[in-house]
Each structure stands twice: as structure tokens, then as C-alpha cells.
Design an enzyme around this catalytic site. Structure first.
Site, PDB file in Angstrom:
ATOM      1  N   GLY A  11       7.314   7.068  -1.310  1.00 28.92           N
ATOM      2  CA  GLY A  11       6.786   7.699  -0.096  1.00 28.92           C
ATOM      3  C   GLY A  11       7.778   7.638   1.052  1.00 28.92           C
ATOM      4  O   GLY A  11       8.932   7.222   0.882  1.00 28.92           O
ATOM      5  N   ASP A  57      -0.053   3.914 -11.738  1.00 32.04           N
ATOM      6  CA  ASP A  57      -1.110   4.008 -10.746  1.00 32.04           C
ATOM      7  C   ASP A  57      -1.776   2.636 -10.599  1.00 32.04           C
ATOM      8  O   ASP A  57      -2.346   2.117 -11.563  1.00 32.04           O
ATOM      9  CB  ASP A  57      -2.132   5.047 -11.229  1.00 32.04           C
ATOM     10  CG  ASP A  57      -3.065   5.460 -10.121  1.00 32.04           C
ATOM     11  OD1 ASP A  57      -3.294   4.647  -9.209  1.00 32.04           O
ATOM     12  OD2 ASP A  57      -3.561   6.603 -10.180  1.00 32.04           O
ATOM     13  N   TYR A 154      -9.821   6.051   4.854  1.00 31.08           N
ATOM     14  CA  TYR A 154      -8.556   5.372   5.165  1.00 31.08           C
ATOM     15  C   TYR A 154      -8.827   4.093   5.966  1.00 31.08           C
ATOM     16  O   TYR A 154      -8.363   3.015   5.597  1.00 31.08           O
ATOM     17  CB  TYR A 154      -7.663   6.331   5.953  1.00 31.08           C
ATOM     18  CG  TYR A 154      -6.247   5.832   6.162  1.00 31.08           C
ATOM     19  CD1 TYR A 154      -5.344   5.769   5.108  1.00 31.08           C
ATOM     20  CD2 TYR A 154      -5.816   5.426   7.424  1.00 31.08           C
ATOM     21  CE1 TYR A 154      -4.048   5.322   5.299  1.00 31.08           C
ATOM     22  CE2 TYR A 154      -4.525   4.985   7.625  1.00 31.08           C
ATOM     23  CZ  TYR A 154      -3.635   4.933   6.559  1.00 31.08           C
ATOM     24  OH  TYR A 154      -2.336   4.486   6.755  1.00 31.08           O
ATOM     25  N   LYS A 158      -8.255   0.383   4.556  1.00 27.70           N
ATOM     26  CA  LYS A 158      -7.300  -0.569   5.135  1.00 27.70           C
ATOM     27  C   LYS A 158      -7.999  -1.857   5.558  1.00 27.70           C
ATOM     28  O   LYS A 158      -7.451  -2.949   5.412  1.00 27.70           O
ATOM     29  CB  LYS A 158      -6.586   0.063   6.337  1.00 27.70           C
ATOM     30  CG  LYS A 158      -5.599   1.175   5.966  1.00 27.70           C
ATOM     31  CD  LYS A 158      -4.418   0.641   5.173  1.00 27.70           C
ATOM     32  CE  LYS A 158      -3.457   1.727   4.740  1.00 27.70           C
ATOM     33  NZ  LYS A 158      -2.481   1.258   3.727  1.00 27.70           N
TER      34      LYS A 158
END
Ligand code: UDP
Length: 319
Positions: A11, A57, A154, A158
Site C-alpha cells: 500500500g 490475506d 473503518y 480501528k
């Protein structure tokens, strides 16, 4: 030679981190499932004998049986991160993957850290503060998050990731640290990620309208990637960060409209600025208090917004 596992290594932040760590002479194992990461970001390292790429994954049950050599350090940077639903790589389009990589994925990596006694860094986010009611945000602020809103996959992912990281620290004395990353930009960002900096720069250099969401009075504080990497590396190699939570970001706060004007000027663009609807639950302010990082690891960002944006404009022009 010590071995570092970088989850999410293909990423934006992960690939920049891999490059830095290879320069420092570590053996790297980069894991990515490439749903939002990009193999192009790591193609230069594949020929390096110290670099191994595993297309895997973290949330697949088979990941628990993965054979690994002794791992000394783990960076968990694997997660979709863009809130912009217009982007093909937004977490809004990968809701369960986002929740699971931050929960099950973090759990699976913590088990590896426990087994090898590795130092573990969990990349959390300023998103754990939600739409904050206090500013700047200090690490002891609990946040203001909508647990069922569009961004919750998200934010709550987190928050779970932080909770399980602290559970491993408290129960097994695993050598963990949690880093709350604030808006970061630079090379290897995807042009289609829908983030404000990549959108504005790409719109400006192609003389398309810059799309400001809402009236542009919301603020963000943007940090150049080199500064963030410096902070992440200091944080994992320091013994003073064990069990701690640290903000990393640049406190230089700007409104989104100001950012649009700065980028328009720096690119000499003739683009107009247009206004589009504000996405749901879009935080109105965001600015890190970085005193804890200053005190614990002697970190402050060094790259000015002009320098950072100039480099990022160059990068997007080169694509
Ligand atoms: N934004 C914008 N135009 C764009 C993309 C984003 O005005 O083309 C705004 C967005 O609504 C938010 C801010 O810029 O207020 C930062 O958005 P980004 O997606 O970069 O990340 P966030 O900080 O919200 O996670």
C-alpha cells in the site's frame, strides 16, 4: 540480520516503509492481498534478496497456518483507508474486509508477535476520534464516533484493533505500540483513492474542477510521508513506546478550501473550484496534539506543506 514483517506492504504507507527498511538492511517479509495495495509499488524490491512478497490475506483461515521464519518486528498497516465512496478502493466498498482485517487480521498478527516475541506496531488512525468535539486531539480523548454510520466499518475496526492490541499487551506482555496516523500524503498514493490531496492534485494538473465537499470550512492537518515514516520507525525501535498509544501527524491545520487554493496555485492550474455535497459523518476538524510523540521518541514533522506538496505534484505528474 533481523526480520521485519510488513502487513499491507504494497500500500501507500507500507511500500514507502519497505523501501526505508530495506535501506537500513533488514530482511523484509511483505504481506498484502492487493485489494487496495498495488504490486507496482513494490516491483523495484522484488529482485532484492532481502525482500519477500507473500500474496496472502490476513483474514483467511489458512493464514493461521502460514510458515514464517523468526520475526523480530511487525508493522500492521493492512487496511483499506479511503472514506470516499466514489473511489473503487474505498473502505465503503470493502466494509467486511475492513472490519475483519482490523479485528481478525490484528488478532492473527498478534499471535505471531506473541509466538516470536516480536515488537508489534498497530497502525490505527485519527478516525478513532470520529468527529471530534475537542481540538487538537490528544491521545487521552475518547472520541465521538457513530458506531452505525457509513464510516463505522473503518472507525470501529480501528477501535477494535486498538482494544485487542492492548489486550495482548496487558495479558501476555506483548511488546505492542498503537500509532494513530493522521492524514498523510506523498508518493505511491493511488490517483484513484479519492483522498483530498490526490483528488485536488490530479484535478488541478488536468485542469478539471477541484471538487470541494461541503463549503470547505472543515479542516485537516496533512503530514508528508517521509515524516510519518520517521515517526513509525522511531516508534517501533523505541522501548519507551511499549504499551503506549501515540498520535503521528503534522499539526499544521488547514481548511479544505485553503488546501484547494494552495494546490491550484502550486500547479498553476486554471481549474475552477466547485462545491459538492459533504459526505455523511465527515469530521469537521482534525488536528493532532503531538506532544506525546515529541516527548517519548523525540519526533516532530520536518517537511513543510510547500515542500511536501511540490514532491507529490511531481509524483502524480510522472504517472
Ligand atoms: N474532500 C473534498 N474533496 C475531495 C475529497 C475529499 O473536499 O475531492 C474532503 C472530505 O470531505 C474531507 C477532507 O477533504 O472533509 C479529507 O478527506 P479525505 O478523504 O482525504 O480523508 P478523511 O480525512 O476524511 O479521512
Amino acid at each position: 540480520m533481523q526480520t521485519i514483517l510488513v502487513a499491507g506492504g504494497a500500500g501507500f504507507i507500507g511500500s514507502n516503509l519497505c523501501e526505508r527498511l530495506l535501506d537500513k538492511n533488514y530482511r523484509l517479509i511483505c504481506i498484502d492481498n492487493l485489494i487496495t495495495g498495488n504490486k507496482k509499488n513494490i516491483e523495484d524490491f522484488i529482485k532484492n534478496k532481502n525482500f519477500t512478497f507473500l500474496s496472502a490475506d490476513l483474514i483467511d483461515p489458512s493464514f493461521r497456518n502460514i510458515k514464517l521464519p523468526k520475526i523480530d518486528y511487525i508493522f500492521h498497516l493492512a487496511s483499506p483507508a479511503s472514506p470516499n465512496k466514489k473511489s473503487p478502493i474505498s473502505y465503503i466498498n470493502f466494509p467486511t474486509e475492513t472490519l475483519l482485517v482490523n479485528s481478525v487480521g490484528t488478532y492473527n498478527l498478534l499471535k505471531i508477535a506473541r509466538k516470536f516475541n516480536s515488537k508489534f506496531l498497530y497502525a490505527s488512525s485519527s478516525e478513532v476520534y470520529g468527529d471530534p468535539k475537542v481540538s487538537p486531539q490528544r491521545e487521552d480523548y475518547f472520541g465521538n464516533v457513530n458506531s452505525v454510520g457509513i464510516r463505522s466499518v473503518y472507525d470501529e475496526g480501528k477501535r477494535f484493533g486498538e482494544a485487542i492490541t492492548m489486550a495482548y499487551f496487558r495479558k501476555f506482555n506483548t511488546d505492542t505500540r498503537i500509532i494513530r496516523i493522521f492524514n498523510t500524503y506523498g508518493s505511491n498514493m493511488r490517483a484513484d483513492d479519492g483522498r483530498v490531496i490526490s483528488n485536488f492534485i490530479n484535478q488541478a494538473i488536468s485542469n478539471k474542477p477541484l471538487t470541494v465537499y461541503g463549503n470547505g470550512s472543515q479542516t485537516r492537518s496533512i503530514c508528508y510521508i517521509d515524516d510519518l515514516l520517521d515517526g513509525l520507525i522511531r516508534a517501533i525501535f523505541s522501548d519507551r513506546t511499549k504499551g503506549e498509544v501515540l498520535n503521528l501527524g503534522n499539526p499544521n491545520e488547514k481548511t479544505i478550501l485553503d488546501l484547494a487554493n494552495i494546490i491550484k496555485k502550486m500547479t498553476n492550474s486554471s481549474s475552477e473550484i466547485i462545491f459538492e455535497p459533504l459526505p455523511e459523518d465527515d469530521p469537521k476538524v482534525r488536528r493532532p496534539d503531538i506532544n506525546k510523540a515529541k516527548n517519548l521518541i523525540g519526533w516532530t514533522p520536518k517537511v513543510s506543506i510547500d515542500q511536501g506538496l511540490a514532491k507529490t505534484i511531481q509524483y502524480f505528474k510522472s504517472l
